[in-house]
Design a protein around this motif. Structure first.
Motif, PDB file in Angstrom:
ATOM      1  N   ILE A  28       0.848  -1.198   0.000  1.00  0.00           N
ATOM      2  CA  ILE A  28       0.000   0.000   0.000  1.00  0.00           C
ATOM      3  C   ILE A  28       0.879   1.242   0.000  1.00  0.00           C
ATOM      4  CG2 ILE A  28      -1.760   1.291   1.267  1.00  0.00           C
ATOM      5  CD1 ILE A  28      -2.683  -1.422   2.439  1.00  0.00           C
ATOM      6  N   ASP A  29       0.596   2.161  -0.914  1.00  0.00           N
ATOM      7  CA  ASP A  29       1.304   3.444  -0.996  1.00  0.00           C
ATOM      8  C   ASP A  29       0.676   4.398   0.014  1.00  0.00           C
ATOM      9  OD1 ASP A  29       2.425   5.899  -1.607  1.00  0.00           O
ATOM     10  OD2 ASP A  29       2.308   5.621  -3.773  1.00  0.00           O
ATOM     11  N   PHE A  30       1.354   4.589   1.133  1.00  0.00           N
ATOM     12  CA  PHE A  30       0.799   5.370   2.230  1.00  0.00           C
ATOM     13  C   PHE A  30       0.702   6.855   1.897  1.00  0.00           C
ATOM     14  CE2 PHE A  30       0.862   6.598   6.902  1.00  0.00           C
ATOM     15  CZ  PHE A  30      -0.303   5.917   7.218  1.00  0.00           C
ATOM     16  N   SER A  31       1.510   7.322   0.941  1.00  0.00           N
ATOM     17  CA  SER A  31       1.483   8.745   0.593  1.00  0.00           C
ATOM     18  C   SER A  31       0.160   9.157  -0.035  1.00  0.00           C
ATOM     19  CB  SER A  31       2.639   9.082  -0.359  1.00  0.00           C
ATOM     20  OG  SER A  31       2.470   8.455  -1.621  1.00  0.00           O
ATOM     21  N   LYS A  32      -0.573   8.210  -0.598  1.00  0.00           N
ATOM     22  CA  LYS A  32      -1.841   8.526  -1.250  1.00  0.00           C
ATOM     23  C   LYS A  32      -2.958   8.795  -0.247  1.00  0.00           C
ATOM     24  CE  LYS A  32      -0.818   5.999  -5.516  1.00  0.00           C
ATOM     25  NZ  LYS A  32      -1.242   4.928  -6.430  1.00  0.00           N
ATOM     26  N   LEU A  33      -2.662   8.596   1.025  1.00  0.00           N
ATOM     27  CA  LEU A  33      -3.659   8.854   2.057  1.00  0.00           C
ATOM     28  C   LEU A  33      -4.017  10.334   2.140  1.00  0.00           C
ATOM     29  CD1 LEU A  33      -5.076   7.029   4.190  1.00  0.00           C
ATOM     30  CD2 LEU A  33      -3.373   7.815   5.827  1.00  0.00           C
ATOM     31  N   ASN A  34      -3.124  11.189   1.695  1.00  0.00           N
ATOM     32  CA  ASN A  34      -3.330  12.634   1.820  1.00  0.00           C
ATOM     33  C   ASN A  34      -3.772  13.295   0.514  1.00  0.00           C
ATOM     34  OD1 ASN A  34      -2.445  12.615   4.544  1.00  0.00           O
ATOM     35  ND2 ASN A  34      -0.324  12.519   3.838  1.00  0.00           N
ATOM     36  N   GLY A  35      -4.122  12.513  -0.488  1.00  0.00           N
ATOM     37  CA  GLY A  35      -4.507  13.089  -1.772  1.00  0.00           C
ATOM     38  C   GLY A  35      -5.890  12.651  -2.221  1.00  0.00           C
ATOM     39  N   LYS A  36      -6.100  12.707  -3.530  1.00  0.00           N
ATOM     40  CA  LYS A  36      -7.399  12.368  -4.115  1.00  0.00           C
ATOM     41  C   LYS A  36      -7.749  10.892  -3.952  1.00  0.00           C
ATOM     42  CE  LYS A  36      -7.114  16.036  -7.614  1.00  0.00           C
ATOM     43  NZ  LYS A  36      -7.092  16.349  -9.071  1.00  0.00           N
ATOM     44  N   GLU A  37      -6.725  10.091  -3.718  1.00  0.00           N
ATOM     45  CA  GLU A  37      -6.966   8.653  -3.604  1.00  0.00           C
ATOM     46  C   GLU A  37      -7.101   8.201  -2.140  1.00  0.00           C
ATOM     47  OE1 GLU A  37      -4.629   6.147  -6.377  1.00  0.00           O
ATOM     48  OE2 GLU A  37      -3.700   8.028  -7.002  1.00  0.00           O
ATOM     49  N   ARG A  38      -7.447   9.144  -1.264  1.00  0.00           N
ATOM     50  CA  ARG A  38      -7.535   8.807   0.154  1.00  0.00           C
ATOM     51  C   ARG A  38      -8.546   7.694   0.424  1.00  0.00           C
ATOM     52  NH1 ARG A  38     -10.080   9.690   5.047  1.00  0.00           N
ATOM     53  NH2 ARG A  38      -8.624   9.952   6.803  1.00  0.00           N
ATOM     54  N   CYS A  63      -6.222  -5.187   6.866  1.00  0.00           N
ATOM     55  CA  CYS A  63      -6.489  -5.569   8.262  1.00  0.00           C
ATOM     56  C   CYS A  63      -7.516  -6.691   8.349  1.00  0.00           C
ATOM     57  CB  CYS A  63      -6.993  -4.362   9.045  1.00  0.00           C
ATOM     58  SG  CYS A  63      -5.791  -3.039   9.285  1.00  0.00           S
ATOM     59  N   GLN A  64      -8.548  -6.615   7.528  1.00  0.00           N
ATOM     60  CA  GLN A  64      -9.687  -7.525   7.656  1.00  0.00           C
ATOM     61  C   GLN A  64      -9.447  -8.869   6.972  1.00  0.00           C
ATOM     62  OE1 GLN A  64     -14.075  -6.330   7.922  1.00  0.00           O
ATOM     63  NE2 GLN A  64     -13.819  -6.710   5.744  1.00  0.00           N
ATOM     64  N   GLU A  65      -8.829  -8.853   5.805  1.00  0.00           N
ATOM     65  CA  GLU A  65      -8.685 -10.074   5.025  1.00  0.00           C
ATOM     66  C   GLU A  65      -7.314 -10.732   5.173  1.00  0.00           C
ATOM     67  OE1 GLU A  65     -11.268 -11.348   3.634  1.00  0.00           O
ATOM     68  OE2 GLU A  65     -12.509  -9.600   4.098  1.00  0.00           O
ATOM     69  N   TRP A  66      -6.314  -9.955   5.628  1.00  0.00           N
ATOM     70  CA  TRP A  66      -4.955 -10.480   5.693  1.00  0.00           C
ATOM     71  C   TRP A  66      -4.357 -10.458   7.108  1.00  0.00           C
ATOM     72  CZ3 TRP A  66      -1.910 -12.332   1.584  1.00  0.00           C
ATOM     73  CH2 TRP A  66      -2.511 -12.252   0.327  1.00  0.00           C
ATOM     74  N   GLY A  67      -4.485  -9.330   7.793  1.00  0.00           N
ATOM     75  CA  GLY A  67      -3.772  -9.148   9.053  1.00  0.00           C
ATOM     76  C   GLY A  67      -2.319  -8.794   8.835  1.00  0.00           C
ATOM     77  N   PHE A  68      -1.912  -8.643   7.572  1.00  0.00           N
ATOM     78  CA  PHE A  68      -0.553  -8.302   7.174  1.00  0.00           C
ATOM     79  C   PHE A  68      -0.614  -7.447   5.915  1.00  0.00           C
ATOM     80  CE2 PHE A  68       1.637 -11.261   9.912  1.00  0.00           C
ATOM     81  CZ  PHE A  68       2.981 -10.948   9.825  1.00  0.00           C
ATOM     82  N   PHE A  69       0.186  -6.393   5.861  1.00  0.00           N
ATOM     83  CA  PHE A  69       0.369  -5.652   4.615  1.00  0.00           C
ATOM     84  C   PHE A  69       1.629  -4.815   4.732  1.00  0.00           C
ATOM     85  CE2 PHE A  69      -2.617  -3.441   7.367  1.00  0.00           C
ATOM     86  CZ  PHE A  69      -2.163  -2.130   7.411  1.00  0.00           C
ATOM     87  N   GLN A  70       2.119  -4.350   3.589  1.00  0.00           N
ATOM     88  CA  GLN A  70       3.358  -3.572   3.571  1.00  0.00           C
ATOM     89  C   GLN A  70       3.056  -2.128   3.163  1.00  0.00           C
ATOM     90  OE1 GLN A  70       7.093  -5.352   2.747  1.00  0.00           O
ATOM     91  NE2 GLN A  70       6.196  -7.008   1.545  1.00  0.00           N
ATOM     92  N   LEU A  71       3.678  -1.188   3.880  1.00  0.00           N
ATOM     93  CA  LEU A  71       3.545   0.228   3.552  1.00  0.00           C
ATOM     94  C   LEU A  71       4.806   0.711   2.844  1.00  0.00           C
ATOM     95  CD1 LEU A  71       2.063   1.921   6.768  1.00  0.00           C
ATOM     96  CD2 LEU A  71       0.825   1.106   4.743  1.00  0.00           C
ATOM     97  N   VAL A  72       4.614   1.390   1.720  1.00  0.00           N
ATOM     98  CA  VAL A  72       5.703   2.110   1.067  1.00  0.00           C
ATOM     99  C   VAL A  72       5.345   3.593   1.070  1.00  0.00           C
ATOM    100  CG1 VAL A  72       6.404   0.150  -0.359  1.00  0.00           C
ATOM    101  CG2 VAL A  72       4.688   1.747  -1.226  1.00  0.00           C
ATOM    102  N   ASN A  73       6.350   4.448   0.886  1.00  0.00           N
ATOM    103  CA  ASN A  73       6.141   5.903   0.949  1.00  0.00           C
ATOM    104  C   ASN A  73       5.416   6.291   2.241  1.00  0.00           C
ATOM    105  OD1 ASN A  73       7.317   6.235  -1.639  1.00  0.00           O
ATOM    106  ND2 ASN A  73       5.369   5.728  -2.597  1.00  0.00           N
ATOM    107  N   HIS A  74       5.916   5.765   3.339  1.00  0.00           N
ATOM    108  CA  HIS A  74       5.274   5.927   4.645  1.00  0.00           C
ATOM    109  C   HIS A  74       5.736   7.167   5.396  1.00  0.00           C
ATOM    110  CE1 HIS A  74       9.145   4.169   5.354  1.00  0.00           C
ATOM    111  NE2 HIS A  74       8.761   3.016   4.837  1.00  0.00           N
ATOM    112  N   GLY A  75       6.707   7.885   4.846  1.00  0.00           N
ATOM    113  CA  GLY A  75       7.137   9.138   5.455  1.00  0.00           C
ATOM    114  C   GLY A  75       8.350   9.043   6.356  1.00  0.00           C
TER     115      GLY A  75
END
Length: 324
Positions: free
Chosen positions: A6-16, A27-39
């Motif tokens: 998941i591209d975390f930087s998109k949380l603050n834009g049009k793709e929020r 969280c619901q289907e995996w319980g695991f995921f990777q963040l990129v562009n997390h700041g």
């Protein structure tokens, strides 16, 4: 299957909205995921890699060579059995906390670098909990408050949530078929943020009935949900089983930070989520008898059970703590 990235930087834009949905699904289907562009600055992450590897090489490796896992594996080899060595992890590990003065002291810049890193990770953990609040329909700050013994300003250290960092290395193992790097388990606490080796794999998570590699990804932060998030969400978000394979040729670095409740914190399903289950049952024509899926307990009591049952099925842990 591939663990979501998941591209975390998109949380603050049009793709929020789409990004929030991706995190919810993670969280619901995996319980695991990777963040990129997390700041978190890449320059800081590179320093963390450097000081951690140097610390292991100069302050930890010699002791690992004389450690219990090594001696037990050697004894196991003498039995000439192909069975996996039970009750042992091929891991060197130590814990960093704010109130623990015994940080490694012989590696230049280790303490300063890891203190800076931990501050960044704690902020990311609190941001992730706010995202979970929103995705679950809970008030902002609900999970953080629950972990801090239901207060936004803890009156004593014992009320405060616990933030720790586990620095692990998995050295080359001469017989990786006979021992796990780390046995399969779920994590006891809340939100876990892992900075794993981007060259050497080995981490796996259980998706359904299949063990899936959590692929190394340069400077990503792996997020996984612990048992307390499962309880607070009334089962909407499940803690995921995971393990680490031992490897023959390379040392794998793994730095896991975890935001856990205070030992005094009372943990139970959020009432709003219980009410949602009851309404759904009534709407479907069922009696709302089993809306509360988990018991209410103190986190310290849960940890007492978890310490004895970490590598066993998790459902009996909840049953055991209910009787405390």
């Amino acid at each position: 299957m591939v663990v979501p990235v998941i591209d975390f930087s998109k949380l603050n834009g049009k793709e929020r909205a789409a990004t929030m949905a991706e995190i919810h699904d993670g969280c619901q289907e995996w319980g695991f995921f990777q963040l990129v562009n997390h700041g978190i600055p890449e320059e800081l992450l590179e320093r963390v890699k450097k000081v951690s590897s140097e610390c292991f090489k100069h302050e930890r490796l010699d002791n690992f060579k004389k450690s219990k896992p090594v001696s037990l594996l050697n004894e196991h080899l003498e039995k000439k059995t192909a069975e996996k060595l039970d009750g042992v992890d091929w891991e060197d590990v130590f814990l960093l906390t704010d109130n623990n003065p015994d940080w490694p002291s012989n590696t230049p810049a280790f303490k300063e670098t890891m203190a800076e890193y931990r501050a960044e990770l704690k902020k990311l953990a609190e941001k992730m909990m706010e995202i979970m609040d929103e995705n679950l329909g809970l008030p902002k700050g609900y999970i953080k408050s629950a972990f801090n013994n239901n207060t936004t300003t803890p009156s004593s250290p014992s009320d405060s949530a616990f933030f720790g960092t586990k620095v692990s290395h998995y050295p080359p193992c001469p017989h990786p078929e006979l021992v796990w790097g780390l046995r399969a388990h779920t994590d006891a606490g809340g939100v876990i943020l892992l900075f794993q080796d981007d060259q050497v794999g080995g981490l796996q998570m259980l998706k359904g009935d299949e063990w899936i590699d959590v692929q190394p990804l340069a400077n990503a932060i792996v997020i996984n949900t612990g048992d307390q998030i499962e309880v607070l969400s009334n089962g909407r978000y499940k803690s995921a089983w995971h393990r680490v394979r031992a490897t023959r040729d390379n040392t794998r670095r793994s730095i896991a930070s975890f935001y856990n409740p205070s030992y005094k914190a009372t943990i139970s399903p959020a009432p709003r989520l219980v009410e949602a289950v009851e309404k759904a049952d009534v709407g479907a024509g069922f009696q709302a008898t089993d809306a509360v899926k988990y018991p209410k307990f103190m986190f310290g009591d849960y940890m007492s059970v978890y310490t004895e049952q970490k590598y066993l099925p998790k459902e009996p842990r909840f049953e055991a703590v209910k009787a405390v």
